[in-house]
Scaffold this active site. Sequence first.
Site, short mmCIF file in Angstrom:
data_model
loop_
_atom_site.label_atom_id
_atom_site.label_comp_id
_atom_site.label_asym_id
_atom_site.label_seq_id
_atom_site.Cartn_x
_atom_site.Cartn_y
_atom_site.Cartn_z
N ASN A 156 4.96 54.54 59.44
CA ASN A 156 6.38 55.29 59.26
C ASN A 156 6.30 56.78 59.46
OD1 ASN A 156 9.09 56.01 58.65
ND2 ASN A 156 8.92 55.51 60.50
N LYS A 171 14.47 47.65 44.57
CA LYS A 171 13.18 47.32 45.41
C LYS A 171 13.35 45.99 45.71
CE LYS A 171 10.52 49.78 47.93
NZ LYS A 171 10.31 51.35 48.31
N SER A 196 19.17 56.91 54.52
CA SER A 196 19.43 56.06 54.61
C SER A 196 20.77 55.63 53.98
CB SER A 196 18.91 55.02 53.48
OG SER A 196 17.74 54.65 54.32
N ASP A 205 9.85 49.49 54.47
CA ASP A 205 8.99 50.29 54.13
C ASP A 205 7.74 49.14 54.26
OD1 ASP A 205 8.31 51.22 51.02
OD2 ASP A 205 7.30 49.41 50.76
N LYS A 246 19.87 50.91 45.75
CA LYS A 246 19.27 51.28 47.40
C LYS A 246 17.36 51.21 47.63
CE LYS A 246 20.17 52.60 50.87
NZ LYS A 246 19.24 51.61 52.19
N THR A 293 12.15 60.02 56.74
CA THR A 293 10.77 60.30 55.81
C THR A 293 9.62 61.51 55.70
OG1 THR A 293 11.92 57.54 54.74
CG2 THR A 293 9.61 59.27 53.79
#
Length: 444
Positions: A240, A126, A376, A166, A90, A209
Amino acid sequence: MSYVDEVIEQVEKQNPNEPEFHQAVREVLESIRVVVDQNEEKFRRDALLERLVNPERQIKFRVPWIDDHGQVHVNTGYRVQFNSAIGPYKGGLRLHPSVNLSIIKFLGFEQIFKNSLTGLPIGGGKGGSDFDPKGKSDREVMAFCQAFMSELCKYIGANTDVPAGDIGTGAREIGYMYGQYKKLRGLFEGVLTGKGISYGGSLARTEATGYGLLYLTEEMLRCHGQDMEGKTVSVSGAGNVAIYAIEKAEQMGAKVVTCSDSTGWVYDPDGIDVAALKEIKEVKRQRLTEYKKYRPKAEYRVGKGVWSVKTDIALPCATQNELNLEDAKKLVANGVLAVCEGANMPTTEEATKYFQDHGVYFVPGKAANAGGVATSALEMSQDSERLAWTFERVNSELNAIMVRLYHNIDDAAKKYGFEGNYVVGANIAGFEKVVDAMNAQGIV
Ligand code: NDP
């Protein structure tokens, strides 16, 4: 030579030209040294650290796409599947011209420990590409995302690897990628998180986040007899993480006076106007120069400068290594109380040490920004049970996760005699769970 030093040396030798990856490995291995030293013989025999620093799999691929003028471009795509000991891989997909294998590996490595800290069953991975969505038309972004997913779809799945957003990968990009995955694989499943609410996304994921960063910061301050109310805050970034960190900080009664993008920064002495910031960045996708049109009293300055402003709390929310020793000295001279990382590894090693040596509460990104990936994982749960939770439910689970996480890293630091060192605490707490699972599963 100690086992930790041996492995650090090996990583530098075997992965040349990967400075960000070396930095992340050094930071983690140095801080788990105290645990490794206690079990050195066993860890060395099991090659535990070698298994930890070598990704289970790394995929690199060609991404050809056509621009609006008929020109073909070729970008490079990456997915590093680092560690699946505690759950499916993840981690987000970064779209930025600076992306290379070193950056993806550093992020994937960090992700292992971050995901472990959430307390949820997610492994570390990632990915991304050196494609720059900035300045591209929607059709060009779609063409890139479809080409990227055409290859990536062979390696991911709701129970194997679940990418997310991201830098450069927001709701638009996730939407295009999800559409292409569904078309190619014929599966409507939770293979990506950060999806739109109409097709399996989770409420509060967008905010997670930034909000999570503030929930953790508030809990840490509370444990030191302080709170966010009335504090002055500097934030870097205007994406974000930054936007929702600013929103939550202001809801908690703090005044956020800065934000930035890659060309300049804003100082707003009356507090950043989040509605204006959202309009500029989320709706119009413009540069921060526009901010003055909404707030004439604010100042816009070209280049870097957020960390020169006198504030109580600093929240770096842009990118890696954006806060260096010189910045740390300015913040400390201005009496900063706490630095909590919204971005991944935004503080250099020297700056981190400077904060720690000068009594600043410093929380690394793998703990402080874990609210994104935690939510998530909540999105994955909702996709699996084919239900959608309310905003309040997701938000309150997020809050509880961040509070637990803070105590988890605080306890781990205390247990090993490093009270108040949240870097050591986060790395040890994240590491212990992963190692336990790796040991239980044998040499695989
Ligand atoms: P966004 O793309 O939404 O925003 C990134 C912001 O940082 C933008 O303001 C961007 O400015 C700025 N920025 C990016 N690169 C640079 C650079 N090289 N120099 C200066 N400024 C830069 O990304 P996110 O907000 O999602 O991510 C920010 C950080 O948080 C990253 O480190 C990411 O890995 C981390 N993170 C994100 C999570 C999430 O849920 N989104 C979860 C956990 C961590 P510009 O627009 O001009 O490029």
